[in-house]
Every structure is written in structure tokens, then in C-alpha cells.
Design a protein around this motif. Structure first.
Motif, PDB file in Angstrom:
ATOM      1  N   ALA A 201      72.156  87.303  12.412  1.00  0.00           N
ATOM      2  CA  ALA A 201      73.358  86.639  12.918  1.00  0.00           C
ATOM      3  C   ALA A 201      74.163  87.641  13.736  1.00  0.00           C
ATOM      4  O   ALA A 201      74.003  88.858  13.583  1.00  0.00           O
ATOM      5  CB  ALA A 201      74.198  86.091  11.766  1.00  0.00           C
ATOM      6  N   LYS A 223      69.817  82.440  16.623  1.00  0.00           N
ATOM      7  CA  LYS A 223      70.639  83.210  15.684  1.00  0.00           C
ATOM      8  C   LYS A 223      72.024  82.575  15.570  1.00  0.00           C
ATOM      9  O   LYS A 223      72.625  82.181  16.573  1.00  0.00           O
ATOM     10  CB  LYS A 223      70.805  84.665  16.163  1.00  0.00           C
ATOM     11  CG  LYS A 223      69.495  85.413  16.449  1.00  0.00           C
ATOM     12  CD  LYS A 223      68.770  85.797  15.194  1.00  0.00           C
ATOM     13  CE  LYS A 223      67.449  86.476  15.517  1.00  0.00           C
ATOM     14  NZ  LYS A 223      67.617  87.828  16.083  1.00  0.00           N
ATOM     15  N   LYS A 224      72.542  82.546  14.362  1.00  0.00           N
ATOM     16  CA  LYS A 224      73.907  82.069  14.125  1.00  0.00           C
ATOM     17  C   LYS A 224      74.898  83.020  14.796  1.00  0.00           C
ATOM     18  O   LYS A 224      74.744  84.243  14.745  1.00  0.00           O
ATOM     19  CB  LYS A 224      74.171  82.029  12.612  1.00  0.00           C
ATOM     20  CG  LYS A 224      75.624  81.769  12.205  1.00  0.00           C
ATOM     21  CD  LYS A 224      76.015  80.337  12.471  1.00  0.00           C
ATOM     22  CE  LYS A 224      77.469  80.063  12.068  1.00  0.00           C
ATOM     23  NZ  LYS A 224      77.658  80.042  10.599  1.00  0.00           N
ATOM     24  N   THR A 225      75.935  82.462  15.427  1.00  0.00           N
ATOM     25  CA  THR A 225      76.967  83.287  16.053  1.00  0.00           C
ATOM     26  C   THR A 225      78.362  82.785  15.670  1.00  0.00           C
ATOM     27  O   THR A 225      78.574  81.600  15.437  1.00  0.00           O
ATOM     28  CB  THR A 225      76.874  83.281  17.588  1.00  0.00           C
ATOM     29  OG1 THR A 225      76.858  81.930  18.060  1.00  0.00           O
ATOM     30  CG2 THR A 225      75.632  83.991  18.068  1.00  0.00           C
ATOM     31  N   GLY A 434      83.637  79.014  15.420  1.00  0.00           N
ATOM     32  CA  GLY A 434      83.454  79.645  14.118  1.00  0.00           C
ATOM     33  C   GLY A 434      84.789  80.141  13.604  1.00  0.00           C
ATOM     34  O   GLY A 434      85.805  80.149  14.317  1.00  0.00           O
ATOM     35  N   GLU A 444      80.683  81.937   6.542  1.00  0.00           N
ATOM     36  CA  GLU A 444      80.067  81.787   7.864  1.00  0.00           C
ATOM     37  C   GLU A 444      78.656  82.383   7.904  1.00  0.00           C
ATOM     38  O   GLU A 444      77.777  81.856   8.570  1.00  0.00           O
ATOM     39  CB  GLU A 444      80.929  82.446   8.942  1.00  0.00           C
ATOM     40  CG  GLU A 444      82.108  81.612   9.413  1.00  0.00           C
ATOM     41  CD  GLU A 444      81.719  80.471  10.332  1.00  0.00           C
ATOM     42  OE1 GLU A 444      80.523  80.253  10.581  1.00  0.00           O
ATOM     43  OE2 GLU A 444      82.639  79.783  10.819  1.00  0.00           O
ATOM     44  N   ASN A 447      73.595  81.248   3.826  1.00  0.00           N
ATOM     45  CA  ASN A 447      72.806  80.016   3.808  1.00  0.00           C
ATOM     46  C   ASN A 447      73.429  79.094   2.785  1.00  0.00           C
ATOM     47  O   ASN A 447      73.460  79.404   1.591  1.00  0.00           O
ATOM     48  CB  ASN A 447      71.357  80.328   3.435  1.00  0.00           C
ATOM     49  CG  ASN A 447      70.517  79.075   3.252  1.00  0.00           C
ATOM     50  OD1 ASN A 447      70.849  78.022   3.757  1.00  0.00           O
ATOM     51  ND2 ASN A 447      69.413  79.210   2.515  1.00  0.00           N
TER      52      ASN A 447
END
Length: 454
Positions: A201, A223-225, A434, A444, A447
């Protein structure tokens, strides 16, 4: 290649730091990858105990850390001390609350048992700015590692010693080697890190341009941002506002961090019935600001952090003046060494000016006069940014009604926009997406897993 620490007060190079090679960055990433599973298996109580020690270390080193901030980016020493105190408060907050925020949450269903389990993602890359060189890092890293992730810091190149001090701070608190690492790398290396499967991330606080590039690269790699980008926060003064309180807050809102804050009040939207009185008082207060050495406690306004930032700010000011804006005060750089800019006020800002369309990241306030509440709201929401905003009125119901309609991540009535560990922080539109802080920020980079027992 080297990174230079340059004094904003003198313009002189204080230190040159060698950048980390691609091979060295790979070793650091391998170290984070290796320690990651063991760190994730630590109990939440073990991780929060270290976080409490991190807070203690911040308080113990406050004077040293504050002086380092002031030397590298020019923030006034009193504000730098307050930044360190706020970092320690954040550590205390999550040390006390993280166990509850990350506890399994039962969900009533038809199952024998069903619940939400919060599981760390892995390695989080943080790309951080210079304007709050400790706060921004602690704000991303402390919840990330407390949730069981590891963290890599790519800090702004003009604060290399702050970055090194932060890594040592984590080690001194007892965090295992590899849980938090400083990576003084160049821009090309950042792209490679984002693409690497060992990075799970990315979070960035910075410019809209940087955020767009990181989001594009992270999106391609799935990828999570989390992005906290620029802001052009409205500071709305209604006709029934307490003007003395509003003016005092306006000076703080606009000129904190020498005007270089994403959540600074930037567009002062004034009801026409109080515009002249507010402007007179605001001008007097701004002209009384002591401009000088930021290490001197008497100084209220220090230099801008870099010469290119000052040059860009002045170009925006000149554009506004050329297109009909009115100079109230300041609006020019200070001759001599360092990157000082006079505390400034521009009036009669309107569409077509860069000061209307863009963020002014420096000690310049923009004044806009409106006829009524509806026009104030229309002007406030006309910005492409949506980070924060504040409203000033004696009628709280009126203020709340308008606050609910502001297009922003936060709205504050009779106080300035702020980031508080207890409440979520972030923006919409070109200010990013976010959230950081509160239980939402802690979750944030986990999982959010459903566990279902039938």
C-alpha cells in the motif's frame, strides 16, 4: 546523487546526504519483508506498548527535534515544539485506543458466529512532505505499524535530517529493525518501490501532481492508496460573526507554518456587511507579524522553505495584481539572504486569476466579498479542492446548515480547520481521498476480513 539540507534563513547548504542506491533500497525492502510476518504476529498490547514509548521519546527529545524542524524548513520554533507535542499526543491516543479499534467485531447473521477481523496488509510506503516533517510521518506511520504493518518512509528531500531522526526515534523506542525505515531515494526509485510486490500500500501527502502520479502507478499495480493533497480552504465570515475572534483566528489559520499548510485558511470569503471592518482589522494584525529568524521565540513568521516555492508564490501574486486584484499589504519577497516573503493580503480575487484557481502555498491571504450566505457557499464550493473549511457566525444553527453543504472533508464552526487524532482527516475532489486519524485512519491499511462460522 546527493540530497541537500539548505537553510531557508540563509540559503546556504548545511549538509549533503548521499541518496540510497537502488540496491540499498532493495535491501531495506527485503528487511521489511522479512520482519513483516513476525511483527504482524505480535499482540496488539505489545505493539501499543512500543507506541507509548515512542511518544515518550518524542517528549524527551522535543527541543532537539523542534530545532531540527526549524533549521531545515524554517518553521518558527514555538510551532515546531507544538508539532512534536502533537506527535506525542497521537502516539498516546492510539496506544490507548488501538486495541479496541482493531478488536474483532461481531456481526449478527444466520451463522453460528460471524465477525469482522482486522488483518495487516504488509509493507506501507509513505511519501511525506516537508511542511510538517514529524507530524505527517507520525500520522501515517504510528497507526500503520500499530495495526501490524511495516513502514517505509520516502521523505521530502529538503528535510533529510528530520527523516534520519525519525528512524532513530523508532529504533530507540524498541521497534525491531525493519519495522520503520527511512529511504532517502530519488524519484525513479519511488516508482520501482510502488511496483514491487513486497510493497502492499502507498500513502502520500503532497501536491496534486505528485498524488496523481502515485495514484496512477499504484493503480496499475493494484495497490491501496491514501492521498492527502493540496487545499484552498474557505474561511467564511458571516455578517453576525465575532470579528475580533475571527481576525485572531484568521491570522493563525493563514500564517501557521509560514503560510505553508494544506489546511490553512486561504480564501477569506467575507459577507459584504462586515468585509470592510474585517479587512481593516486583519490588515493591522498581519502587518504586526514579526518577520525574522525562526529560532527567535519572538518571531511570528519565518522564511518559506525553498526559493522555488517563493518564486512560484510571487508569480501567482503578480498574476492576480495584473488581472485586477488589489494589494492590501505585502505582496513582495524580502530582499536579502534566505527565502522570506512579506505577510500579504490580496483583495478582489475573482475567476480567471491563479489566486482563484490554484492553492497559494505561502503567506498570502485572498479576500473575496459576497452578498449573502448562498453566494458564500457558492464561492466556497467553486474550488477544485475540498480539504477543509471554517465558518464564523454567532448563530450555530446557521453555521451548521452551511457547514453540512461545504464540499470538504471537514467543516469547522468558529474555529480553524485542524487535524485531531480523534476525528478523521482527509479531503475530496483534488484534495485526495481516504482518511487518516481516528479509528477510520487506523483501519485504512488493514484487510477488513469477514469470518463466518456455520
Amino acid at each position: 546523487m546527493t540530497i541537500q539540507s539548505i537553510s531557508p534563513v540563509t540559503g546556504q547548504v548545511m549538509e549533503s546526504v548521499e541518496t540510497m542506491s537502488h540496491a540499498q533500497a532493495d535491501v531495506a525492502l527485503a528487511r521489511a519483508d522479512e520482519i513483516g510476518p513476525a511483527w504482524a504476529k505480535k499482540t496488539i498490547d505489545q505493539r501499543t506498548a512500543l507506541l507509548a514509548r515512542l511518544g515518550d521519546g518524542l517528549r524527551a527529545g522535543k527541543e532537539t527535534f523542534a530545532a531540527l524542524i526549524t533549521r531545515e524548513m524554517g518553521k518558527c520554533i514555538g510551532e515546531a515544539r507544538a508539532e512534536i507535542e502533537k506527535c506525542a499526543w497521537l502516539c498516546d491516543y492510539y496506544a490507548d485506543t488501538a486495541a479496541g479499534f482493531l478488536a474483532d467485531e461481531t456481526i449478527p447473521t444466520g451463522a453460528q458466529r460471524s465477525y469482522i477481523h482486522y488483518q495487516p496488509l504488509g509493507c506501507v510506503l509513505g511519501i511525506m512532505p516537508w511542511n510538517f516533517p514529524f507530524w505527517q510521518v507520525i500520522r501515517f506511520a504510528s497507526p500503520a505499524v500499530t495495526a501490524g504493518n511495516t513502514a517505509l518512509l520516502k521523505h521530502a528531500p529538503n528535510v533529510p535530517n528530520c527523516a534520519r531522526a525519525l528512524e532513530k526515534l523508532f529504533l530507540d523506542a524498541g521497534y525491531p529493525v525493519g519495522v520503520f525505515q527511512n529511504l532517502p531515494v530519488d524519484v525513479d526509485a519511488v516508482s520501482k518501490l510502488i511496483e514491487d510486490d513486497r510493497v502492499h500500500a502507498v500513502t502520500l501527502t503532497g501536491s496534486e501532481r505528485a498524488g496523481s502520479a502515485v495514484a496512477r502507478q499504484a493503480g496499475a499495480a493494484l495497490k491501496k492508496t491514501v492521498l492527502e493533497l493540496g487545499g484552498s480552504d474557505p474561511f467564511i465570515v458571516l455578517d453576525d460573526a465575532d470579528l475580533d475572534a475571527a481576525v485572531k483566528a484568521a491570522v493563525n489559520a493563514r500564517f501557521q507554518a509560514n503560510g505553508q499548510s494544506c489546511i490553512a485558511g486561504k480564501r477569506f470569503i467575507l459577507d459584504q456587511r462586515v468585509a470592510e471592518r474585517f479587512t481593516e482589522r486583519f490588515k493591522a494584525a498581519v502587518e504586526s507579524l514579526e518577520l525574522g529568524d525562526p529560532m527567535d521565540p519572538a518571531t511570528r513568521l519565518g522564511p518559506m522553505a525553498r526559493k522555488d516555492l517563493r518564486d512560484e508564490l510571487h508569480a501567482q501574486v503578480e498574476d492576480a495584481l495584473d488581472k485586477g486584484a488589489r494589494k492590501v499589504t505585502g505582496c513582495e519577497p524580502v530582499d536579502g539572504p534566505g527565502w522570506f516573503y512579506r505577510p500579504s493580503i490580496l483583495a478582489d480575487i475573482r475567476p480567471g486569476m491563479r489566486a482563484w484557481e490554484e492553492e497559494l502555498f505561502g503567506p498570502v491571504a485572498s479576500l473575496i466579498t459576497v452578498a449573502n450566505d448562498d453566494e458564500a457557499l457558492e464561492v466556497a464550493n467553486a474550488s477544485p479542492y475540498g480539504l477543509g473549511g471554517s465558518l464564523w457566525t454567532r448563530d450555530l444553527q446557521r453555521g451548521e446548515r452551511l457547514a453540512r453543504q461545504l464540499e470538504s472533508g471537514g467543516a469547522y464552526i468558529n474555529t480553524i480547520t485542524k487535524s485531531d487524532p480523534r476525528t478523521p482527516f482527509g479531503g475530496i475532489k483534488r484534495s485526495g481521498y481516504g482518511r487518516e486519524l481516528s479509528y477510520l485512519g487506523l483501519r485504512e491499511f488493514v484487510n477488513i476480513k469477514t469470518i463466518w462460522l456455520a
